[in-house]
Design a protein around this motif. Structure first.
Motif, PDB file in Angstrom:
ATOM      1  N   TYR A 445       0.796  -1.174  -0.034  1.00  0.00           N
ATOM      2  CA  TYR A 445       0.133  -0.001   0.027  1.00  0.00           C
ATOM      3  C   TYR A 445       0.806   1.125  -0.075  1.00  0.00           C
ATOM      4  O   TYR A 445       0.540   2.359  -0.404  1.00  0.00           O
ATOM      5  CB  TYR A 445      -1.155   0.078   0.977  1.00  0.00           C
ATOM      6  CG  TYR A 445      -0.488   0.251   2.472  1.00  0.00           C
ATOM      7  CD1 TYR A 445       0.130   1.329   2.966  1.00  0.00           C
ATOM      8  CD2 TYR A 445      -0.842  -0.970   3.504  1.00  0.00           C
ATOM      9  CE1 TYR A 445       0.464   1.392   4.405  1.00  0.00           C
ATOM     10  CE2 TYR A 445      -0.340  -0.940   4.737  1.00  0.00           C
ATOM     11  CZ  TYR A 445       0.335   0.324   5.193  1.00  0.00           C
ATOM     12  OH  TYR A 445       0.783   0.407   6.606  1.00  0.00           O
ATOM     13  N   SER A 446       1.885   1.223   0.510  1.00  0.00           N
ATOM     14  CA  SER A 446       2.939   2.451   0.499  1.00  0.00           C
ATOM     15  C   SER A 446       3.119   2.871  -0.617  1.00  0.00           C
ATOM     16  O   SER A 446       3.189   3.886  -1.085  1.00  0.00           O
ATOM     17  CB  SER A 446       3.977   2.226   1.485  1.00  0.00           C
ATOM     18  OG  SER A 446       3.841   2.056   2.657  1.00  0.00           O
ATOM     19  N   PHE A 447       3.848   1.610  -1.481  1.00  0.00           N
ATOM     20  CA  PHE A 447       4.236   2.016  -2.735  1.00  0.00           C
ATOM     21  C   PHE A 447       3.256   2.123  -3.964  1.00  0.00           C
ATOM     22  O   PHE A 447       3.324   2.772  -5.042  1.00  0.00           O
ATOM     23  CB  PHE A 447       5.383   0.921  -3.294  1.00  0.00           C
ATOM     24  CG  PHE A 447       6.633   1.504  -2.791  1.00  0.00           C
ATOM     25  CD1 PHE A 447       7.366   2.391  -3.521  1.00  0.00           C
ATOM     26  CD2 PHE A 447       7.020   1.128  -1.513  1.00  0.00           C
ATOM     27  CE1 PHE A 447       8.783   2.818  -3.162  1.00  0.00           C
ATOM     28  CE2 PHE A 447       8.341   1.761  -1.190  1.00  0.00           C
ATOM     29  CZ  PHE A 447       9.217   2.248  -1.898  1.00  0.00           C
ATOM     30  N   ARG A 448       2.003   1.525  -3.808  1.00  0.00           N
ATOM     31  CA  ARG A 448       0.712   1.933  -4.537  1.00  0.00           C
ATOM     32  C   ARG A 448       0.518   3.338  -4.676  1.00  0.00           C
ATOM     33  O   ARG A 448       0.578   3.883  -5.515  1.00  0.00           O
ATOM     34  CB  ARG A 448      -0.325   1.064  -3.919  1.00  0.00           C
ATOM     35  CG  ARG A 448      -1.728   1.754  -4.528  1.00  0.00           C
ATOM     36  CD  ARG A 448      -2.865   0.924  -3.834  1.00  0.00           C
ATOM     37  NE  ARG A 448      -4.100   1.153  -4.252  1.00  0.00           N
ATOM     38  CZ  ARG A 448      -4.947   2.284  -3.741  1.00  0.00           C
ATOM     39  NH1 ARG A 448      -4.407   2.834  -2.613  1.00  0.00           N
ATOM     40  NH2 ARG A 448      -6.228   2.446  -4.201  1.00  0.00           N
ATOM     41  N   MET A 449       0.517   4.078  -3.339  1.00  0.00           N
ATOM     42  CA  MET A 449       0.271   5.389  -3.033  1.00  0.00           C
ATOM     43  C   MET A 449       1.481   6.128  -3.887  1.00  0.00           C
ATOM     44  O   MET A 449       1.365   7.055  -4.574  1.00  0.00           O
ATOM     45  CB  MET A 449       0.391   5.727  -1.628  1.00  0.00           C
ATOM     46  CG  MET A 449       0.154   7.289  -1.337  1.00  0.00           C
ATOM     47  SD  MET A 449      -0.035   7.768   0.281  1.00  0.00           S
ATOM     48  CE  MET A 449       1.810   7.567   0.501  1.00  0.00           C
ATOM     49  N   TYR A 450       2.695   5.814  -3.533  1.00  0.00           N
ATOM     50  CA  TYR A 450       3.861   6.322  -4.250  1.00  0.00           C
ATOM     51  C   TYR A 450       3.929   6.327  -5.628  1.00  0.00           C
ATOM     52  O   TYR A 450       4.171   7.351  -6.325  1.00  0.00           O
ATOM     53  CB  TYR A 450       5.161   5.681  -3.818  1.00  0.00           C
ATOM     54  CG  TYR A 450       6.586   6.230  -4.510  1.00  0.00           C
ATOM     55  CD1 TYR A 450       7.015   7.483  -4.195  1.00  0.00           C
ATOM     56  CD2 TYR A 450       7.011   5.487  -5.317  1.00  0.00           C
ATOM     57  CE1 TYR A 450       8.000   7.865  -4.926  1.00  0.00           C
ATOM     58  CE2 TYR A 450       8.194   5.766  -5.925  1.00  0.00           C
ATOM     59  CZ  TYR A 450       8.641   7.191  -5.735  1.00  0.00           C
ATOM     60  OH  TYR A 450       9.881   7.528  -6.334  1.00  0.00           O
ATOM     61  N   ALA A 567       3.181  -3.746  -6.439  1.00  0.00           N
ATOM     62  CA  ALA A 567       2.615  -2.391  -6.665  1.00  0.00           C
ATOM     63  C   ALA A 567       3.020  -1.875  -8.010  1.00  0.00           C
ATOM     64  O   ALA A 567       1.950  -1.240  -8.785  1.00  0.00           O
ATOM     65  CB  ALA A 567       2.863  -1.715  -5.596  1.00  0.00           C
ATOM     66  N   TRP A 568       4.175  -2.125  -8.171  1.00  0.00           N
ATOM     67  CA  TRP A 568       4.634  -1.454  -9.498  1.00  0.00           C
ATOM     68  C   TRP A 568       4.302  -2.043 -10.587  1.00  0.00           C
ATOM     69  O   TRP A 568       3.767  -1.551 -11.374  1.00  0.00           O
ATOM     70  CB  TRP A 568       6.238  -1.827  -9.464  1.00  0.00           C
ATOM     71  CG  TRP A 568       7.090  -1.217 -10.757  1.00  0.00           C
ATOM     72  CD1 TRP A 568       7.310  -0.372 -11.352  1.00  0.00           C
ATOM     73  CD2 TRP A 568       7.311  -2.652 -11.728  1.00  0.00           C
ATOM     74  NE1 TRP A 568       7.668  -0.566 -12.659  1.00  0.00           N
ATOM     75  CE2 TRP A 568       7.705  -1.780 -12.900  1.00  0.00           C
ATOM     76  CE3 TRP A 568       7.118  -3.925 -11.742  1.00  0.00           C
ATOM     77  CZ2 TRP A 568       8.256  -2.591 -14.105  1.00  0.00           C
ATOM     78  CZ3 TRP A 568       7.622  -4.492 -12.936  1.00  0.00           C
ATOM     79  CH2 TRP A 568       8.395  -4.059 -14.038  1.00  0.00           C
ATOM     80  N   TYR A 569       3.857  -3.307 -10.488  1.00  0.00           N
ATOM     81  CA  TYR A 569       3.289  -4.078 -11.564  1.00  0.00           C
ATOM     82  C   TYR A 569       1.919  -3.719 -11.963  1.00  0.00           C
ATOM     83  O   TYR A 569       1.325  -3.441 -12.968  1.00  0.00           O
ATOM     84  CB  TYR A 569       3.390  -5.771 -11.594  1.00  0.00           C
ATOM     85  CG  TYR A 569       2.683  -6.370 -12.701  1.00  0.00           C
ATOM     86  CD1 TYR A 569       3.471  -6.514 -14.125  1.00  0.00           C
ATOM     87  CD2 TYR A 569       1.590  -7.266 -12.688  1.00  0.00           C
ATOM     88  CE1 TYR A 569       2.968  -7.301 -15.070  1.00  0.00           C
ATOM     89  CE2 TYR A 569       1.022  -7.689 -13.678  1.00  0.00           C
ATOM     90  CZ  TYR A 569       1.528  -8.028 -14.854  1.00  0.00           C
ATOM     91  OH  TYR A 569       1.030  -8.487 -15.785  1.00  0.00           O
ATOM     92  N   MET A 570       1.038  -3.453 -10.622  1.00  0.00           N
ATOM     93  CA  MET A 570      -0.335  -3.445 -10.854  1.00  0.00           C
ATOM     94  C   MET A 570      -0.537  -2.026 -11.043  1.00  0.00           C
ATOM     95  O   MET A 570      -1.772  -1.921 -11.885  1.00  0.00           O
ATOM     96  CB  MET A 570      -1.005  -3.778  -9.293  1.00  0.00           C
ATOM     97  CG  MET A 570      -0.811  -5.417  -8.954  1.00  0.00           C
ATOM     98  SD  MET A 570      -1.560  -6.121  -7.663  1.00  0.00           S
ATOM     99  CE  MET A 570      -3.447  -5.440  -8.009  1.00  0.00           C
ATOM    100  N   TYR A 571       0.321  -1.183 -10.792  1.00  0.00           N
ATOM    101  CA  TYR A 571      -0.270   0.233 -10.972  1.00  0.00           C
ATOM    102  C   TYR A 571       0.728   0.849 -11.850  1.00  0.00           C
ATOM    103  O   TYR A 571       0.127   2.252 -12.283  1.00  0.00           O
ATOM    104  CB  TYR A 571      -0.260   0.915  -9.613  1.00  0.00           C
ATOM    105  CG  TYR A 571      -1.209   0.380  -8.718  1.00  0.00           C
ATOM    106  CD1 TYR A 571      -2.645   0.934  -8.751  1.00  0.00           C
ATOM    107  CD2 TYR A 571      -0.951  -0.624  -7.747  1.00  0.00           C
ATOM    108  CE1 TYR A 571      -3.504  -0.039  -8.154  1.00  0.00           C
ATOM    109  CE2 TYR A 571      -2.022  -1.071  -6.887  1.00  0.00           C
ATOM    110  CZ  TYR A 571      -3.204  -0.763  -7.071  1.00  0.00           C
ATOM    111  OH  TYR A 571      -4.203  -1.211  -6.277  1.00  0.00           O
TER     112      TYR A 571
END
Length: 683
Positions: A445-450, A567-571
């Motif tokens: 969730y931290s890097f999703r936001m980032y 997170a990188w792949y999904m967003y």
């Protein structure tokens, strides 16, 4: 040889912010006639906090380097029987560290507020509130007795109420501050019960005297039950910590507290106030060490909070709420450490977390300013090139949060995970799983936001609600609603840079003295035979650099990497994937979106039950019993008796004479016939 600190110097630490709060709150507002302007108001409050920070830093140096200590009463308020109610300070390693954290973060927030609240009508009032909060928190952490602790405890709650509802014309802000107030009252009820039990059985409120009697208290049973008295006391005290430090199920107030301005999110609900419960349990370690039951309870509650509040952070789209749920999760980590008797690890994570979480909240506020009040991370993206200082500081804060080796969060988080793994208490297995799984969740969730905020496609001009929400959370900071994103002014970016530095290096510098040195030796008590977690950590520690190197090969590091990559792949790589996953797990998403239905349960079950009970007491108890039976019933009874007696009082002499004759006749008959009746009965 240890030195004694000056009482007058220590007294200046809380009084300097109080003086700034009084001057700005009275002479800088309509209450006092607006005698001083904005510049003088913020200058006075910043000066007060700066003085407090400088003295706190000097105190920390004296405590750490020279072994200086202070534990004395400054003022006796009253003596009731043998119970003394006093104002006094206890300054040791734990207190000195907390003093520096509170004053430094507060100073950064004060400076940041100059830019963030520059055109808000309540500018001076806001500075008065945050300075008053600083005073309250300092009184809490510096106290040497339960009375002063409770004063500071309630004072920070009061100021939190004022700050969450700072924009008092917003219905959502008023609802949020009332919610925070009521939930904290639940916790505080348990807290004051614990203090009351200590006062009753120890006969004192002074820390040192209470701790000296803890062994005797530990041998007592709670009257009328099979429970141990010390267990009841510790659980009651921890219920207070559950409210203040937002532990399940008393966590529901903290996400809604984001209705207040962003600076107070950093000051109160990330770095200082919510850690008061963690500090209190660590301070009370001589009591908690006597009860394994209480420690297991603490560990399980912390584990639930750490994992399940992290899950909620995954589906949040408001940038401040993502960080808020991160705070809940990290508070759970600290609580787990307390339950494992790793109190020093808990306060170590408290310290490191204060810096990088304050940094993340202030960076979120900078982003909100840069994109003209928007808080939805789905309508950001690509801000890295527009806001380079905010970008790099937010990245450093995120890396610290997920526990990247060499960063501050790595040393404290990994120590918590290892301490729980070494614990033998009931619930340690579940707690270890929760904190380990929480590493992946936190990184995700931290890097999703980032990634959504600073990378990828620019979406800041596509927000359909960009200019229609007139009551948006942070629309008061006075920036226009048009144009491209922009970097924030220096009064905003300077605190970000100053907070980023300790977010990177403070763990490396302080882990040895705080966890394995003498810095906290006389502040925290651990029974190493019963609770071996800290001893196990000490055996594995071979220096901060070696720990970071070893951390590259541990499960937490690779779980964090997996979270970042996911997170990188999904967003960024495949942004259609999150929507597809959401469609497949709609029930789970609905559960998370409704926050496990805790708010629904509180509002529709507990609130209605409380209202029904209140109505029943009002109708049945107050109206029927008190007003109907006691008050109205008494005068009706008197009236009826009076009406009967009034008929006897006719005013005619012959009626009174007849009554007298009849009375005499009855008495004569009784005394004449009773001996004969008694003799007949005896035969």
């Amino acid at each position: 040889m240890s030195q004694t600190l000056s009482a007058a110097t220590l007294l200046a630490v809380p009084l300097a912010p109080l003086a700034g709060a009084v001057l700005a709150g009275i002479f800088g507002t309509t209450f006092g006639g607006n005698w001083i302007g904005r510049r003088l108001s913020h200058s006075l409050t910043i000066l007060g906090v700066l003085v407090a920070f400088v003295i706190s830093a000097m105190t920390l140096k004296s405590v750490a380097m020279d072994g200086a200590r202070f534990n004395d009463t400054l003022y006796t308020w009253m003596v009731v029987g043998g119970l003394k109610m006093e104002i006094g300070f206890l300054v040791d390693g734990l207190t000195a560290m907390m003093m520096c954290v509170v004053t430094f973060v507060s100073l950064m927030v004060h400076i940041y507020t100059i830019g963030y609240m520059e055109e808000d009508e309540g500018y001076n009032r806001f500075f008065a509130y945050i300075s008053l909060f600083t005073f309250s928190m300092l009184m809490l952490v510096m106290s040497n007795n339960m009375l002063q602790l409770f004063f500071g405890w309630e004072a920070v709650g009061l100021v939190s109420y004022l700050l969450i509802g700072f924009w008092f014309n917003k219905p959502t802000a008023i609802f949020a501050n009332m919610k925070a107030f009521l939930v904290n009252r639940v916790g505080d009820f348990g807290f004051i019960l614990g203090i009351g039990l200590l006062a009753a059985y120890a006969g004192t409120l002074n820390y040192t005297e209470v701790f000296a009697k803890s062994g005797d208290i530990a041998k007592m049973g709670f009257p009328g039950t099979d429970w141990m008295l010390i267990t009841v006391i510790c659980i009651c005290l921890f219920i207070g910590a559950m409210g203040k430090s937002a532990q399940f199920p008393l966590h529901v107030w903290l996400p809604d507290s984001m209705e207040g301005p962003t600076p107070i999110s950093a000051l109160i609900h990330a770095a200082t106030m919510v850690t008061a419960g963690i500090f209190m349990v660590a301070r009370m370690s001589p009591l908690f060490e006597w009860s394994d039951t209480a420690l297991s309870f603490i560990m399980v509650i912390g584990a639930i909070t750490a994992l399940f509040m992290g899950f909620l952070g995954i589906i949040q789209n408001d940038i401040k709420r993502v960080v808020a749920y991160s705070t809940l999760s990290q508070l759970g980590y600290m609580t787990v450490a307390l339950g494992a008797s790793a109190y020093s690890v808990a306060v170590f994570h408290l310290m490191t977390h204060a810096f990088f979480k304050a940094l993340l909240f202030l960076a979120a506020g900078s982003v909100i300013m840069g994109v003209h009040h928007n808080q939805d991370i789905r309508w950001m993206g690509g801000l890295r090139k527009y806001m380079p200082i905010t970008w790099i500081t937010a990245l450093l804060g995120s890396l610290a949060l997920i526990g990247t080796p060499l960063f501050a969060g790595f040393y404290s988080k990994d120590s918590i995970i290892e301490a729980v793994h070494a614990s033998h208490l009931t619930g340690a297995g579940f707690a270890h799983f929760a904190v380990l799984a929480g590493v992946f969740v936190t990184a995700f969730y931290s890097f999703r936001m980032y990634f959504l905020v600073f990378h990828g496609k620019e979406r800041y001009d596509q927000n359909p609600d960009a200019h229609h929400d007139e009551h948006h959370d942070d629309h008061h900071h006075g920036h226009d609603d048009h144009g491209k994103p922009h970097e924030s002014p220096w009064v905003v970016t300077a605190p970000l840079i100053l907070l980023a530095i300790p977010s990177v290096v403070i763990g490396f510098i302080t882990i040895q003295p705080m966890l394995f040195g003498d810095f906290l030796k006389d502040a925290i008590v651990v029974n190493a035979d019963k609770h071996p977690a800290m001893a196990a950590l000490g055996q594995m520690f071979h220096g901060a650099a070696q720990m970071a190197l070893h951390g590259l090969m541990t499960a937490p590091f690779w779980l964090a990497v997996a979270g970042v990559v996911t997170a990188w792949y999904m967003y960024l790589v495949n942004p259609a994937l999150p929507a597809a996953i959401k469609r497949r797990v709609e029930p789970i998403y609905t559960l998370l979106e409704n926050k496990y239905y805790m708010d629904w349960f509180n509002e529709n079950v507990l609130a209605r039950a409380a209202r029904g009970l209140g109505t029943g007491l009002w109708k049945g108890g107050d109206e029927k019993m008190i007003d109907g039976a006691l008050v109205n019933g008494s005068w009706k009874l008197v009236g009826w008796v009076s009406s009967v007696v009034r008929k006897v009082q006719t005013g005619y002499i012959y009626h009174y004479a007849l009554a007298m004759i009849m009375g005499i006749f009855i008495l004569i008959s009784y005394f004449a016939t009773w001996p004969m009746i008694k003799e007949l009965l005896s035969k």
